[in-house]
Design a protein around this motif. Structure first.
Motif, mmCIF file in Angstrom:
data_model
loop_
_atom_site.group_PDB
_atom_site.id
_atom_site.type_symbol
_atom_site.label_atom_id
_atom_site.label_comp_id
_atom_site.label_asym_id
_atom_site.label_seq_id
_atom_site.Cartn_x
_atom_site.Cartn_y
_atom_site.Cartn_z
ATOM 1 N N TRP A 96 0.771 -1.334 -0.152
ATOM 2 C CA TRP A 96 0.040 0.140 0.197
ATOM 3 C C TRP A 96 0.832 1.233 0.023
ATOM 4 O O TRP A 96 1.820 1.275 0.621
ATOM 5 C CB TRP A 96 -0.958 -0.083 1.131
ATOM 6 N N HIS A 97 0.257 2.129 -0.723
ATOM 7 C CA HIS A 97 1.028 3.537 -0.788
ATOM 8 C C HIS A 97 0.256 4.687 -0.635
ATOM 9 O O HIS A 97 -0.699 4.698 -1.243
ATOM 10 C CB HIS A 97 1.857 3.660 -2.229
ATOM 11 N N GLU A 98 0.506 5.658 0.205
ATOM 12 C CA GLU A 98 -0.456 6.830 0.401
ATOM 13 C C GLU A 98 -0.128 7.839 -0.584
ATOM 14 O O GLU A 98 0.928 8.171 -0.724
ATOM 15 C CB GLU A 98 -0.154 7.391 1.826
ATOM 16 N N VAL A 99 -1.285 8.325 -1.159
ATOM 17 C CA VAL A 99 -1.182 9.366 -2.192
ATOM 18 C C VAL A 99 -1.369 10.759 -1.257
ATOM 19 O O VAL A 99 -2.599 11.021 -1.123
ATOM 20 C CB VAL A 99 -2.075 9.145 -3.239
ATOM 21 N N GLU A 100 -0.556 11.443 -0.825
ATOM 22 C CA GLU A 100 -0.616 12.424 -0.135
ATOM 23 C C GLU A 100 -1.075 13.881 -0.981
ATOM 24 O O GLU A 100 -0.643 14.025 -2.069
ATOM 25 C CB GLU A 100 0.592 12.717 0.627
ATOM 26 N N GLN A 101 -1.425 14.874 -0.362
ATOM 27 C CA GLN A 101 -1.760 16.119 -0.838
ATOM 28 C C GLN A 101 -0.189 16.633 -1.641
ATOM 29 O O GLN A 101 -0.403 17.354 -2.595
ATOM 30 C CB GLN A 101 -2.560 17.141 -0.138
ATOM 31 N N GLU A 102 0.645 16.654 -0.644
ATOM 32 C CA GLU A 102 2.009 17.060 -1.250
ATOM 33 C C GLU A 102 2.197 16.556 -2.751
ATOM 34 O O GLU A 102 2.778 17.345 -3.480
ATOM 35 C CB GLU A 102 2.946 16.766 -0.201
ATOM 36 N N CYS A 103 2.266 15.257 -2.962
ATOM 37 C CA CYS A 103 2.367 14.616 -4.071
ATOM 38 C C CYS A 103 1.531 15.053 -5.165
ATOM 39 O O CYS A 103 1.934 15.333 -6.321
ATOM 40 C CB CYS A 103 2.103 13.210 -3.852
ATOM 41 N N ILE A 104 0.169 15.391 -4.719
ATOM 42 C CA ILE A 104 -0.902 15.901 -5.767
ATOM 43 C C ILE A 104 -0.129 17.316 -6.398
ATOM 44 O O ILE A 104 -0.428 17.704 -7.432
ATOM 45 C CB ILE A 104 -2.054 15.745 -5.377
ATOM 46 N N ASP A 105 0.115 18.021 -5.416
ATOM 47 C CA ASP A 105 0.490 19.645 -5.591
ATOM 48 C C ASP A 105 1.726 19.556 -6.690
ATOM 49 O O ASP A 105 1.832 20.275 -7.346
ATOM 50 C CB ASP A 105 0.727 20.206 -4.340
ATOM 51 N N GLN A 106 2.546 18.667 -6.315
ATOM 52 C CA GLN A 106 3.948 18.537 -6.950
ATOM 53 C C GLN A 106 3.417 18.264 -8.438
ATOM 54 O O GLN A 106 4.171 18.573 -9.380
ATOM 55 C CB GLN A 106 4.811 17.682 -6.384
ATOM 56 N N PHE A 107 2.750 17.125 -8.462
ATOM 57 C CA PHE A 107 2.305 16.685 -10.146
ATOM 58 C C PHE A 107 1.653 17.916 -10.688
ATOM 59 O O PHE A 107 2.036 18.156 -11.940
ATOM 60 C CB PHE A 107 1.417 15.291 -9.799
ATOM 61 N N ALA A 108 0.790 18.581 -9.788
ATOM 62 C CA ALA A 108 0.080 19.672 -10.709
ATOM 63 C C ALA A 108 1.071 20.901 -11.080
ATOM 64 O O ALA A 108 0.973 21.291 -12.113
ATOM 65 C CB ALA A 108 -1.057 20.426 -9.620
ATOM 66 N N GLU A 109 2.183 20.940 -10.328
ATOM 67 C CA GLU A 109 3.045 22.132 -10.595
ATOM 68 C C GLU A 109 3.852 21.562 -11.853
ATOM 69 O O GLU A 109 4.189 22.361 -12.790
ATOM 70 C CB GLU A 109 4.212 22.178 -9.431
ATOM 71 N N VAL A 110 4.108 20.516 -11.977
ATOM 72 C CA VAL A 110 4.900 19.722 -12.929
ATOM 73 C C VAL A 110 4.148 19.830 -14.323
ATOM 74 O O VAL A 110 4.677 20.424 -15.541
ATOM 75 C CB VAL A 110 5.658 18.246 -12.708
ATOM 76 N N THR A 111 2.825 19.308 -14.305
ATOM 77 C CA THR A 111 2.171 19.455 -15.549
ATOM 78 C C THR A 111 1.188 20.611 -15.699
ATOM 79 O O THR A 111 1.037 20.643 -16.926
ATOM 80 C CB THR A 111 1.217 18.155 -15.434
#
Length: 228
Positions: A96-111
């Motif tokens: 199991w791997h947690e998808v954190e808001q920080e990870c989502i924000d980083q992906f949003a920044e990159v894309t």
């Protein structure tokens, strides 16, 4: 009698005029026909005469010549036979791997995809039907290498291969969203193998499930090329 003679004369004149009209049009129709033959059918004829197109035949190539026996290099043959026994079976279940808001924000920044349903937890709690921010579908997809441990050098599932290439995807679906803070994990089912002389094409069905949910977050057919 005069009336009949008059009618016959009229018919004769009309027939003569009609014959003259057809005689004038006939060369034009002939030219038009040639135009169509040259402009439309000739390219098709040229296509049929083209060496590239000539490779195609109304008769299946497999029927017209004996099937060639594929001879693989030893390591490729060994791996192919080993993988063949695993077709239609689950070959991997990850952690199991947690998808954190920080990870989502980083992906949003990159894309550059900073839509509020991904990056604004306060607004999402009020307006989103999910009552929370959700991960981008492509973020979930991009987690496949991590979720399947394919980036872990200590757990290489294809140790005999000199090189493994991500060859692409056949199909991808995102049936259910991944909310920020939830955990996901992936499983792999081997669905197809294509042997070649020095390589093997491996098609896996990767399913990403969300913890405490019966619906999958992502289902993707990945295509790998193993080179020997």
């Amino acid at each position: 009698m005069k009336v009949i003679a008059f009618i016959r004369e009229k018919r004769k004149n009309l027939q003569h005029q009609n014959d003259q009209f057809i005689a004038k049009l006939e060369p034009k129709f002939k030219n038009l026909s040639n135009l169509f033959n040259n402009k439309i059918t000739m390219p098709f004829r040229n296509t049929l005469n083209n060496p590239w197109f000539s490779q195609f035949s109304p008769v299946d190539a497999e029927e017209s010549k004996p099937e060639e026996v594929l001879i693989q290099v030893p390591q490729a043959e060994k791996t192919y036979k080993s993988l063949l026994e695993k077709i239609d079976t689950v070959t991997f279940v990850g952690d199991w791997h947690e998808v954190e808001q920080e990870c989502i924000d980083q992906f949003a920044e990159v894309t550059g995809d900073k839509q509020w349903i991904h990056t604004d937890p306060i607004r999402a709690a009020k307006e989103s039907p999910f009552k929370a921010t959700i991960a981008h579908g492509f973020l979930t997809l991009s987690l496949i290498p991590k979720l399947t441990n394919s980036v872990d050098l200590d757990s290489n599932p294809y140790p005999e291969a000199k090189m493994v290439i991500n060859f692409g995807l056949n199909q991808v679906r995102f049936p259910y969203p991944v909310k920020a803070g939830t955990r996901v994990r992936a499983s792999i089912k081997l669905v197809n193998l294509v042997p070649m002389k020095r390589s093997i094409e491996v098609v896996n069905e990767v399913s990403i499930e969300v913890e405490n949910s019966k619906r999958l977050a992502c289902v993707a057919e990945t295509v790998l090329r193993l080179y020997f």
